[in-house]
Design a protein around this motif. Structure first.
Motif, PDB file in Angstrom:
ATOM      1  N   ASP A  65     -23.375   2.357  13.174  1.00  0.00           N
ATOM      2  CA  ASP A  65     -23.248   2.104  14.615  1.00  0.00           C
ATOM      3  C   ASP A  65     -24.059   0.886  15.054  1.00  0.00           C
ATOM      4  OD1 ASP A  65     -21.620   4.306  14.702  1.00  0.00           O
ATOM      5  OD2 ASP A  65     -23.027   5.595  15.780  1.00  0.00           O
ATOM      6  N   GLU A  66     -25.252   0.725  14.486  1.00  0.00           N
ATOM      7  CA  GLU A  66     -26.115  -0.406  14.841  1.00  0.00           C
ATOM      8  C   GLU A  66     -25.457  -1.735  14.452  1.00  0.00           C
ATOM      9  OE1 GLU A  66     -30.533  -2.028  13.659  1.00  0.00           O
ATOM     10  OE2 GLU A  66     -30.237   0.137  13.774  1.00  0.00           O
ATOM     11  N   MET A  67     -24.884  -1.782  13.264  1.00  0.00           N
ATOM     12  CA  MET A  67     -24.211  -3.003  12.808  1.00  0.00           C
ATOM     13  C   MET A  67     -22.982  -3.285  13.675  1.00  0.00           C
ATOM     14  SD  MET A  67     -22.432  -3.786   9.104  1.00  0.00           S
ATOM     15  CE  MET A  67     -23.704  -4.556   8.147  1.00  0.00           C
ATOM     16  N   PHE A  68     -22.239  -2.240  14.017  1.00  0.00           N
ATOM     17  CA  PHE A  68     -21.038  -2.411  14.833  1.00  0.00           C
ATOM     18  C   PHE A  68     -21.402  -2.918  16.225  1.00  0.00           C
ATOM     19  CE2 PHE A  68     -17.435  -0.801  17.433  1.00  0.00           C
ATOM     20  CZ  PHE A  68     -16.427  -1.506  16.802  1.00  0.00           C
ATOM     21  N   GLU A  69     -22.432  -2.331  16.830  1.00  0.00           N
ATOM     22  CA  GLU A  69     -22.840  -2.779  18.161  1.00  0.00           C
ATOM     23  C   GLU A  69     -23.364  -4.212  18.104  1.00  0.00           C
ATOM     24  OE1 GLU A  69     -25.542  -1.602  22.042  1.00  0.00           O
ATOM     25  OE2 GLU A  69     -25.434  -0.177  20.389  1.00  0.00           O
ATOM     26  N   SER A  70     -24.094  -4.557  17.052  1.00  0.00           N
ATOM     27  CA  SER A  70     -24.578  -5.929  16.887  1.00  0.00           C
ATOM     28  C   SER A  70     -23.402  -6.897  16.783  1.00  0.00           C
ATOM     29  CB  SER A  70     -25.469  -6.048  15.648  1.00  0.00           C
ATOM     30  OG  SER A  70     -26.641  -5.287  15.828  1.00  0.00           O
ATOM     31  N   PHE A  71     -22.346  -6.498  16.055  1.00  0.00           N
ATOM     32  CA  PHE A  71     -21.146  -7.329  15.959  1.00  0.00           C
ATOM     33  C   PHE A  71     -20.524  -7.520  17.339  1.00  0.00           C
ATOM     34  CE2 PHE A  71     -16.594  -7.912  15.743  1.00  0.00           C
ATOM     35  CZ  PHE A  71     -16.493  -9.027  14.916  1.00  0.00           C
ATOM     36  N   LEU A  72     -20.400  -6.443  18.106  1.00  0.00           N
ATOM     37  CA  LEU A  72     -19.802  -6.537  19.446  1.00  0.00           C
ATOM     38  C   LEU A  72     -20.633  -7.440  20.357  1.00  0.00           C
ATOM     39  CD1 LEU A  72     -18.656  -2.827  19.968  1.00  0.00           C
ATOM     40  CD2 LEU A  72     -17.200  -4.805  19.469  1.00  0.00           C
ATOM     41  N   ASN A  73     -21.969  -7.343  20.256  1.00  0.00           N
ATOM     42  CA  ASN A  73     -22.835  -8.239  21.034  1.00  0.00           C
ATOM     43  C   ASN A  73     -22.601  -9.687  20.618  1.00  0.00           C
ATOM     44  OD1 ASN A  73     -23.990  -6.120  22.462  1.00  0.00           O
ATOM     45  ND2 ASN A  73     -25.734  -5.933  21.081  1.00  0.00           N
ATOM     46  N   GLY A  74     -22.468  -9.913  19.310  1.00  0.00           N
ATOM     47  CA  GLY A  74     -22.185 -11.258  18.806  1.00  0.00           C
ATOM     48  C   GLY A  74     -20.828 -11.764  19.271  1.00  0.00           C
ATOM     49  N   LEU A  75     -19.847 -10.858  19.353  1.00  0.00           N
ATOM     50  CA  LEU A  75     -18.508 -11.230  19.820  1.00  0.00           C
ATOM     51  C   LEU A  75     -18.560 -11.721  21.266  1.00  0.00           C
ATOM     52  CD1 LEU A  75     -15.436 -11.314  19.180  1.00  0.00           C
ATOM     53  CD2 LEU A  75     -15.298  -9.001  20.119  1.00  0.00           C
ATOM     54  N   ILE A  76     -19.368 -11.062  22.086  1.00  0.00           N
ATOM     55  CA  ILE A  76     -19.527 -11.492  23.484  1.00  0.00           C
ATOM     56  C   ILE A  76     -20.078 -12.920  23.518  1.00  0.00           C
ATOM     57  CG2 ILE A  76     -20.832 -11.105  25.631  1.00  0.00           C
ATOM     58  CD1 ILE A  76     -20.614  -8.050  24.965  1.00  0.00           C
ATOM     59  N   THR A  77     -21.117 -13.176  22.746  1.00  0.00           N
ATOM     60  CA  THR A  77     -21.711 -14.517  22.708  1.00  0.00           C
ATOM     61  C   THR A  77     -20.724 -15.528  22.145  1.00  0.00           C
ATOM     62  OG1 THR A  77     -23.899 -13.516  22.380  1.00  0.00           O
ATOM     63  CG2 THR A  77     -23.692 -15.860  21.870  1.00  0.00           C
ATOM     64  N   PHE A  78     -19.991 -15.138  21.102  1.00  0.00           N
ATOM     65  CA  PHE A  78     -19.005 -16.021  20.463  1.00  0.00           C
ATOM     66  C   PHE A  78     -17.907 -16.426  21.448  1.00  0.00           C
ATOM     67  CE2 PHE A  78     -15.124 -16.617  17.863  1.00  0.00           C
ATOM     68  CZ  PHE A  78     -15.563 -17.614  17.000  1.00  0.00           C
ATOM     69  N   LYS A  79     -17.424 -15.463  22.225  1.00  0.00           N
ATOM     70  CA  LYS A  79     -16.314 -15.717  23.140  1.00  0.00           C
ATOM     71  C   LYS A  79     -16.758 -16.352  24.464  1.00  0.00           C
ATOM     72  CE  LYS A  79     -12.658 -14.052  20.982  1.00  0.00           C
ATOM     73  NZ  LYS A  79     -11.525 -14.912  20.654  1.00  0.00           N
ATOM     74  N   ARG A  80     -17.945 -15.997  24.941  1.00  0.00           N
ATOM     75  CA  ARG A  80     -18.366 -16.421  26.283  1.00  0.00           C
ATOM     76  C   ARG A  80     -19.506 -17.427  26.288  1.00  0.00           C
ATOM     77  NH1 ARG A  80     -17.604 -11.688  30.518  1.00  0.00           N
ATOM     78  NH2 ARG A  80     -18.355 -13.404  31.752  1.00  0.00           N
ATOM     79  N   GLY A  81     -20.136 -17.642  25.134  1.00  0.00           N
ATOM     80  CA  GLY A  81     -21.260 -18.570  25.061  1.00  0.00           C
ATOM     81  C   GLY A  81     -22.582 -17.858  25.253  1.00  0.00           C
ATOM     82  N   LYS A  82     -23.645 -18.505  24.777  1.00  0.00           N
ATOM     83  CA  LYS A  82     -24.983 -17.923  24.873  1.00  0.00           C
ATOM     84  C   LYS A  82     -25.465 -17.997  26.307  1.00  0.00           C
ATOM     85  CE  LYS A  82     -29.420 -17.795  22.581  1.00  0.00           C
ATOM     86  NZ  LYS A  82     -29.648 -16.424  22.966  1.00  0.00           N
ATOM     87  N   GLN A  83     -26.007 -16.899  26.779  1.00  0.00           N
ATOM     88  CA  GLN A  83     -26.576 -16.859  28.122  1.00  0.00           C
ATOM     89  C   GLN A  83     -28.086 -16.758  27.992  1.00  0.00           C
ATOM     90  OE1 GLN A  83     -24.696 -14.597  31.097  1.00  0.00           O
ATOM     91  NE2 GLN A  83     -22.975 -15.952  30.729  1.00  0.00           N
ATOM     92  N   ASP A  84     -28.783 -17.538  28.779  1.00  0.00           N
ATOM     93  CA  ASP A  84     -30.249 -17.440  28.776  1.00  0.00           C
ATOM     94  C   ASP A  84     -30.645 -16.131  29.433  1.00  0.00           C
ATOM     95  OD1 ASP A  84     -30.702 -19.934  27.557  1.00  0.00           O
ATOM     96  OD2 ASP A  84     -30.449 -20.965  29.477  1.00  0.00           O
ATOM     97  N   PRO A  85     -31.590 -15.407  28.800  1.00  0.00           N
ATOM     98  CA  PRO A  85     -32.017 -14.142  29.404  1.00  0.00           C
ATOM     99  C   PRO A  85     -32.741 -14.406  30.728  1.00  0.00           C
ATOM    100  CG  PRO A  85     -33.345 -14.648  27.459  1.00  0.00           C
ATOM    101  CD  PRO A  85     -32.289 -15.702  27.559  1.00  0.00           C
ATOM    102  N   LYS A  86     -32.550 -13.480  31.648  1.00  0.00           N
ATOM    103  CA  LYS A  86     -33.255 -13.572  32.924  1.00  0.00           C
ATOM    104  C   LYS A  86     -34.717 -13.231  32.669  1.00  0.00           C
ATOM    105  CE  LYS A  86     -29.262 -12.451  35.750  1.00  0.00           C
ATOM    106  NZ  LYS A  86     -28.186 -11.758  35.056  1.00  0.00           N
ATOM    107  N   PRO A  87     -35.621 -13.677  33.550  1.00  0.00           N
ATOM    108  CA  PRO A  87     -37.043 -13.353  33.352  1.00  0.00           C
ATOM    109  C   PRO A  87     -37.250 -11.851  33.176  1.00  0.00           C
ATOM    110  CG  PRO A  87     -36.765 -14.884  35.189  1.00  0.00           C
ATOM    111  CD  PRO A  87     -35.381 -14.471  34.740  1.00  0.00           C
ATOM    112  N   GLY A  88     -37.991 -11.494  32.145  1.00  0.00           N
ATOM    113  CA  GLY A  88     -38.275 -10.086  31.862  1.00  0.00           C
ATOM    114  C   GLY A  88     -37.252  -9.422  30.965  1.00  0.00           C
ATOM    115  N   GLN A  89     -36.128 -10.091  30.695  1.00  0.00           N
ATOM    116  CA  GLN A  89     -35.104  -9.521  29.804  1.00  0.00           C
ATOM    117  C   GLN A  89     -35.413  -9.913  28.360  1.00  0.00           C
ATOM    118  OE1 GLN A  89     -31.224 -10.925  31.051  1.00  0.00           O
ATOM    119  NE2 GLN A  89     -30.692  -8.889  31.778  1.00  0.00           N
ATOM    120  N   PRO A  90     -35.092  -9.043  27.399  1.00  0.00           N
ATOM    121  CA  PRO A  90     -35.297  -9.401  25.998  1.00  0.00           C
ATOM    122  C   PRO A  90     -34.311 -10.498  25.574  1.00  0.00           C
ATOM    123  CG  PRO A  90     -34.172  -7.287  26.162  1.00  0.00           C
ATOM    124  CD  PRO A  90     -34.541  -7.702  27.565  1.00  0.00           C
ATOM    125  N   GLU A  91     -34.664 -11.227  24.514  1.00  0.00           N
ATOM    126  CA  GLU A  91     -33.806 -12.296  23.982  1.00  0.00           C
ATOM    127  C   GLU A  91     -32.449 -11.741  23.581  1.00  0.00           C
ATOM    128  OE1 GLU A  91     -32.765 -16.121  23.000  1.00  0.00           O
ATOM    129  OE2 GLU A  91     -34.671 -15.550  23.895  1.00  0.00           O
TER     130      GLU A  91
END
Length: 168
Positions: A65-91
């Motif tokens: 599940d951890e690997m799958f969720e990491s892939f899905l998070n990567g897919l979001i970045t791949f499709k939409r681009g890297k977003q800078d975290p808001k202050p106080g948010q983790p990288e």
């Protein structure tokens, strides 16, 4: 028939026509470093001909599940681009450990910038009727009073509908 994370990855990759090298990049964007060969082992299932069952072979890397969720998070970045975290948010987004089928629907919706109407249409392509309210319950955060666990049927048909929409 149960759908496992490896199977969902295989179906999602096919539906969105993701190339091998892009798989490696998406995993990396999600925080998992895999070689092209390792990524292919995650996308491999071997068939037991006698029982018509799928069994894990030596060339198979199970996708937890951890690997799958990491892939899905990567897919979001791949499709939409890297977003800078808001202050106080983790990288990187923290892993949610929600039901994996619900995560699939939520994160693919975000990655592909789908509306609820788009998702209903995708499920209808696969022959599944769902109301906006039912879909909303599947997309809620676990613990919300209206949250519903997404069953394998919805996950499988969502992936089937994606294939029909994006690959014809």
């Amino acid at each position: 028939m149960n759908i496992d994370n490896n199977d969902m990855l295989i179906r999602l990759r096919y539906a969105l026509d993701i190339k091998n090298i892009e798989m490696v990049e998406i995993f990396k964007l999600g925080g998992i470093d895999l070689t092209k060969e390792e990524a292919l082992k995650v996308l491999t299932k071997t068939q037991d001909v006698e029982n018509h069952d799928f069994v894990e072979g030596e060339d198979h890397i199970p996708c937890d599940d951890e690997m799958f969720e990491s892939f899905l998070n990567g897919l979001i970045t791949f499709k939409r681009g890297k977003q800078d975290p808001k202050p106080g948010q983790p990288e990187r987004p923290e892993l949610s450990y929600e039901h994996v089928n619900n995560l699939l629907l939520k994160k693919v919706k975000i990655a592909l910038s789908l509306t609820s109407e788009d998702m209903i249409e995708i499920l209808e392509l696969a022959g599944v009727k769902i109301t906006k309210g039912e879909l909303s319950a599947l997309l809620r955060r676990e613990g919300h009073k209206n949250y519903k666990v997404c069953g394998d049927r919805y996950a499988r048909n969502f992936l089937k509908g994606l294939t029909l929409k994006y690959r014809g």
